[in-house]
Design a protein around this motif. Structure first.
Motif, PDB file in Angstrom:
ATOM      1  N   LYS A 181      74.942  87.685-132.472  1.00  0.00           N
ATOM      2  CA  LYS A 181      74.688  88.120-133.846  1.00  0.00           C
ATOM      3  C   LYS A 181      74.433  89.622-133.873  1.00  0.00           C
ATOM      4  O   LYS A 181      73.657  90.161-133.099  1.00  0.00           O
ATOM      5  CB  LYS A 181      73.469  87.378-134.406  1.00  0.00           C
ATOM      6  CG  LYS A 181      73.130  87.723-135.839  1.00  0.00           C
ATOM      7  CD  LYS A 181      72.041  86.811-136.377  1.00  0.00           C
ATOM      8  CE  LYS A 181      70.736  87.002-135.641  1.00  0.00           C
ATOM      9  NZ  LYS A 181      69.638  86.194-136.240  1.00  0.00           N
ATOM     10  N   LEU A 191      79.357  92.612-134.325  1.00  0.00           N
ATOM     11  CA  LEU A 191      80.679  92.835-134.910  1.00  0.00           C
ATOM     12  C   LEU A 191      80.768  94.092-135.766  1.00  0.00           C
ATOM     13  O   LEU A 191      81.863  94.511-136.124  1.00  0.00           O
ATOM     14  CB  LEU A 191      81.095  91.628-135.759  1.00  0.00           C
ATOM     15  CG  LEU A 191      81.355  90.324-135.018  1.00  0.00           C
ATOM     16  CD1 LEU A 191      81.834  89.254-135.988  1.00  0.00           C
ATOM     17  CD2 LEU A 191      82.378  90.526-133.913  1.00  0.00           C
ATOM     18  N   LYS A 219      84.885  91.466-139.787  1.00  0.00           N
ATOM     19  CA  LYS A 219      84.531  90.162-140.327  1.00  0.00           C
ATOM     20  C   LYS A 219      84.854  89.072-139.307  1.00  0.00           C
ATOM     21  O   LYS A 219      85.863  89.140-138.617  1.00  0.00           O
ATOM     22  CB  LYS A 219      85.277  89.898-141.633  1.00  0.00           C
ATOM     23  CG  LYS A 219      84.855  90.817-142.785  1.00  0.00           C
ATOM     24  CD  LYS A 219      85.577  90.450-144.053  1.00  0.00           C
ATOM     25  CE  LYS A 219      85.151  91.357-145.203  1.00  0.00           C
ATOM     26  NZ  LYS A 219      83.728  91.178-145.533  1.00  0.00           N
ATOM     27  N   GLU A 220      83.998  88.058-139.257  1.00  0.00           N
ATOM     28  CA  GLU A 220      84.181  86.989-138.276  1.00  0.00           C
ATOM     29  C   GLU A 220      85.503  86.260-138.474  1.00  0.00           C
ATOM     30  O   GLU A 220      86.121  85.808-137.520  1.00  0.00           O
ATOM     31  CB  GLU A 220      83.019  85.999-138.370  1.00  0.00           C
ATOM     32  CG  GLU A 220      83.006  84.966-137.283  1.00  0.00           C
ATOM     33  CD  GLU A 220      81.737  84.136-137.284  1.00  0.00           C
ATOM     34  OE1 GLU A 220      81.750  83.044-136.685  1.00  0.00           O
ATOM     35  OE2 GLU A 220      80.740  84.577-137.892  1.00  0.00           O
ATOM     36  N   GLU A 221      85.949  86.165-139.736  1.00  0.00           N
ATOM     37  CA  GLU A 221      87.202  85.458-140.012  1.00  0.00           C
ATOM     38  C   GLU A 221      88.414  86.365-139.913  1.00  0.00           C
ATOM     39  O   GLU A 221      89.551  85.930-140.138  1.00  0.00           O
ATOM     40  CB  GLU A 221      87.162  84.820-141.403  1.00  0.00           C
ATOM     41  CG  GLU A 221      87.135  85.825-142.564  1.00  0.00           C
ATOM     42  CD  GLU A 221      85.742  86.330-142.903  1.00  0.00           C
ATOM     43  OE1 GLU A 221      85.588  86.952-143.971  1.00  0.00           O
ATOM     44  OE2 GLU A 221      84.805  86.112-142.101  1.00  0.00           O
ATOM     45  N   ILE A 256      87.155  84.501-133.357  1.00  0.00           N
ATOM     46  CA  ILE A 256      85.778  84.964-133.175  1.00  0.00           C
ATOM     47  C   ILE A 256      84.796  83.822-133.365  1.00  0.00           C
ATOM     48  O   ILE A 256      84.792  83.151-134.394  1.00  0.00           O
ATOM     49  CB  ILE A 256      85.455  86.114-134.142  1.00  0.00           C
ATOM     50  CG1 ILE A 256      86.404  87.290-133.918  1.00  0.00           C
ATOM     51  CG2 ILE A 256      84.008  86.562-133.967  1.00  0.00           C
ATOM     52  CD1 ILE A 256      86.209  88.434-134.898  1.00  0.00           C
ATOM     53  N   CYS A 257      83.949  83.624-132.357  1.00  0.00           N
ATOM     54  CA  CYS A 257      82.900  82.601-132.396  1.00  0.00           C
ATOM     55  C   CYS A 257      81.572  83.293-132.108  1.00  0.00           C
ATOM     56  O   CYS A 257      81.350  83.763-130.991  1.00  0.00           O
ATOM     57  CB  CYS A 257      83.187  81.505-131.374  1.00  0.00           C
ATOM     58  SG  CYS A 257      81.923  80.231-131.278  1.00  0.00           S
ATOM     59  N   MET A 258      80.697  83.366-133.105  1.00  0.00           N
ATOM     60  CA  MET A 258      79.435  84.073-132.949  1.00  0.00           C
ATOM     61  C   MET A 258      78.315  83.128-132.525  1.00  0.00           C
ATOM     62  O   MET A 258      78.181  82.024-133.050  1.00  0.00           O
ATOM     63  CB  MET A 258      79.042  84.759-134.267  1.00  0.00           C
ATOM     64  CG  MET A 258      80.063  85.779-134.742  1.00  0.00           C
ATOM     65  SD  MET A 258      80.373  87.053-133.494  1.00  0.00           S
ATOM     66  CE  MET A 258      78.765  87.842-133.429  1.00  0.00           C
ATOM     67  N   GLN A 260      74.807  82.704-133.029  1.00  0.00           N
ATOM     68  CA  GLN A 260      73.850  83.226-134.001  1.00  0.00           C
ATOM     69  C   GLN A 260      72.405  83.140-133.529  1.00  0.00           C
ATOM     70  O   GLN A 260      71.531  83.811-134.080  1.00  0.00           O
ATOM     71  CB  GLN A 260      74.006  82.467-135.324  1.00  0.00           C
ATOM     72  CG  GLN A 260      75.355  82.625-135.988  1.00  0.00           C
ATOM     73  CD  GLN A 260      75.610  84.026-136.513  1.00  0.00           C
ATOM     74  OE1 GLN A 260      74.680  84.832-136.620  1.00  0.00           O
ATOM     75  NE2 GLN A 260      76.859  84.324-136.857  1.00  0.00           N
TER      76      GLN A 260
END
Length: 561
Positions: free
Chosen positions: A73, A76, A80-82, A177-179, A181
């Motif tokens: 977390k 980035l 954006k994660e997407e 992208i896999c965060m 968190q």
């Protein structure tokens, strides 16, 4: 679909892995952008090995990395994660709820100025919320960075680079992208510091299922998946994430190649006691567990040692870098990585990941070392035999696995790649009747020159060699690291004049070497000196009893050559 390519799925695990990966993908993108250049040799490397085709909701074709990356977390920045290719503002704005709404809007991170300029050169976001990309050469890759209205290349400053996404110029698929968190990238609290923490992440159903879903998405669309390459941080808790990911891949995709690149940033300082002890333990546990579940493991670092005693970073004669900057270190490691992975990315007669690992796994030892000469020192007017003879009997490449100088060590098997040498320079152009100065000068092809050189250097070593015309493309945002080089990377006397370096020749190698034996022995000695009672916090982070450092000392013999 990849149309007959032997596909590879890349996993990037950790923040330094993100830095190396950003340079890696920028290089792939630069190579795609040069596909129509008449001076380039087309068809040597197959981009479909690493990339996948797709289509947005608006019918626009895309060409994105076959990639899954995991980071923490806050890592980035403005990315954006997407991703940005598949977004649709109209869909985002469609809300079924008709009652009163309260909007909580998080303040966005400012976009790096380099990325702002790059995106304006690449395309526009139209009024209907759809990203319109400018024309793409051959339907693949990004357009060139320069246009008639923007003649200067877009180059970020070192001071503007905080995270890897600040200089990533490649669009990613929404499933890339896999965060994580539950842990923070910034600050002193909530950090992913220990191997056990990383293992525990992928034991949680939430993250395990998310990774499995993304793996299935990419794998199921492949025609012939040859395997996985894992770029994994070794120095922190991501060593545990990588170990658990490799175990999952081995269980679910038996028979596929799994090549793991264990990444270590540098340098480190003696004054940071806890951080150094954690780095040592994470590296030790990571090497043992990654080796157990991978076809091949290779540590990559510009440092001189894996142990507690700091050693100066490695030196390159024609390259000047700041070892404290991840932006610099990752660029060099990505250059080496792009070269030594050539065998399983070739268009013609590729060497599969499994075959490469089998060749280098001497007596079942699966940890190898890497080395590279960046740039390969070819001067104007010289031939390849001339340049190789200048090395004499010394090892021609700089070590990149924190194993120290290779002099006096044994090599048992090696995979060597030399790229970026013009065909006219492959052999000696002697005047008829002139006796050749060496046996290399009598060779009739560049491949013969390289093979005979390796045979002379290591007469009893199993060697695989590849000679490519394709150079390493030094495109923005690659940092300015090269001194005394021409635009094509040739070594010049004195300071270079004129245009900046555009491409370089590179000499890279993977070796099964006794130098690793010495490094792992030193690492084991450091571990035996530790009083674990002082570092209970590391063991409490989820490390199992049979994973104590003493076990590494026993298992380290399995890794040594």
């Amino acid at each position: 679909m990849a149309g007959g390519a032997r596909e590879v799925l890349t996993l990037q695990l950790g923040h330094f892995a993100g830095f190396v990966g950003a340079h890696w993908w920028n290089q792939q993108d630069a190579a795609l952008g040069r596909a129509t250049d008449a001076k380039e040799s087309p068809g040597e490397l197959c981009p479909d090995v690493l990339y996948r085709t797709g289509r947005t909701l608006h019918g626009q074709d895309t060409y994105t990395p076959r990639l899954i990356l995991m980071d923490l977390k806050g890592s980035l920045s403005s990315l954006k994660e997407e991703g940005g290719l598949y977004r649709d503002k109209q869909l985002d704005a469609a809300i079924a709820w008709q009652g009163k709404l309260t909007t909580h809007k998080e303040e966005l991170c400012p976009k790096n100025p380099y990325l702002q300029d790059f995106l304006s050169a690449e395309g526009v976001l139209s009024s209907d919320g759809v990203w319109r990309v400018k024309s793409i050469p051959n339907g693949k890759g990004s357009p060139p960075l320069t246009t008639a209205t923007t003649p200067k290349p877009l180059i970020p400053t070192e001071a503007s680079i905080r995270v890897w996404s600040d200089f990533l110029r490649v669009h990613l698929h929404p499933r890339s992208i896999c965060m994580i968190q539950k842990y923070n990238h910034d600050g002193e609290a909530g950090r992913l510091e220990a191997f056990g923490q990383g293992e525990s992440v992928l034991k949680e159903p939430k993250y395990q299922e998310e990774l499995e879903d993304r793996l299935h998405f990419y794998v199921e669309e492949c025609d012939y998946l040859q395997g996985f390459q894992i770029l994994c941080d070794l120095h922190d808790g991501f060593s545990g994430v990588g170990a658990k990911a490799a175990e999952l891949l081995q269980d679910e995709y038996s028979g596929r190649g799994i090549i793991t690149w264990g990444l270590l940033p540098g340098p480190y300082h003696r004054g940071e006691a806890q951080r150094n002890i954690y780095r040592l333990l994470n590296t030790a546990f990571g090497l043992v567990h990654l080796t157990a579940h991978s076809s091949l493991v290779c540590p990559l670092s510009l440092g001189g040692s894996l142990g507690l005693r700091p050693e100066p970073p490695v030196n390159f004669p024609y390259l000047h870098y700041d070892a404290t900057l991840p932006f610099h270190c990752s660029a060099i490691l990505a250059t080496a990585l792009d070269t030594v992975t050539v065998p399983y990315r070739l268009c013609s007669s590729p060497v599969s990941m499994v075959h490469l690992a089998d060749m280098l796994s001497f007596c079942g030892k699966k940890v190898v070392t890497a080395g590279a000469t960046i740039p390969f020192p070819l001067a104007p007017g010289q031939s390849l035999p001339d340049s190789l003879m200048q090395f004499g009997g010394a090892t021609p490449w700089t070590p990149l696995s924190a194993c120290g100088e290779p002099s006096g060590t044994r090599c048992f098997a090696q995979s060597v790649v030399l790229r970026g040498i013009d065909r006219a320079c492959h052999t000696s152009q002697l005047t008829p009747g002139t006796p050749p100065p060496s046996s290399l000068h009598a060779c009739t092809t560049g491949e013969e020159v390289l093979a005979q050189y390796l045979q002379q250097q290591q007469p009893r070593v199993m060697s695989s060699s590849h000679l490519l015309l394709t150079p390493y493309r030094v495109a923005p945002p690659y940092p300015h690291l090269f001194s005394s080089c021409s635009p094509q990377g040739m070594v010049l006397d004195g300071s270079p004049k004129g245009a900046a370096v555009e491409s370089i020749p590179v000499f890279g190698a993977l070796c099964s070497s006794s130098s690793l034996h010495q490094t792992l022995e030193a690492l084991a000695r450091d571990l035996t000196k530790l009083d674990l009672r002082r570092w209970a916090s590391f063991m409490d982070a989820g490390v199992e009893h049979d994973d104590e450092p003493s076990v590494f000392v026993q298992r380290s013999s399995m890794l040594q050559d």
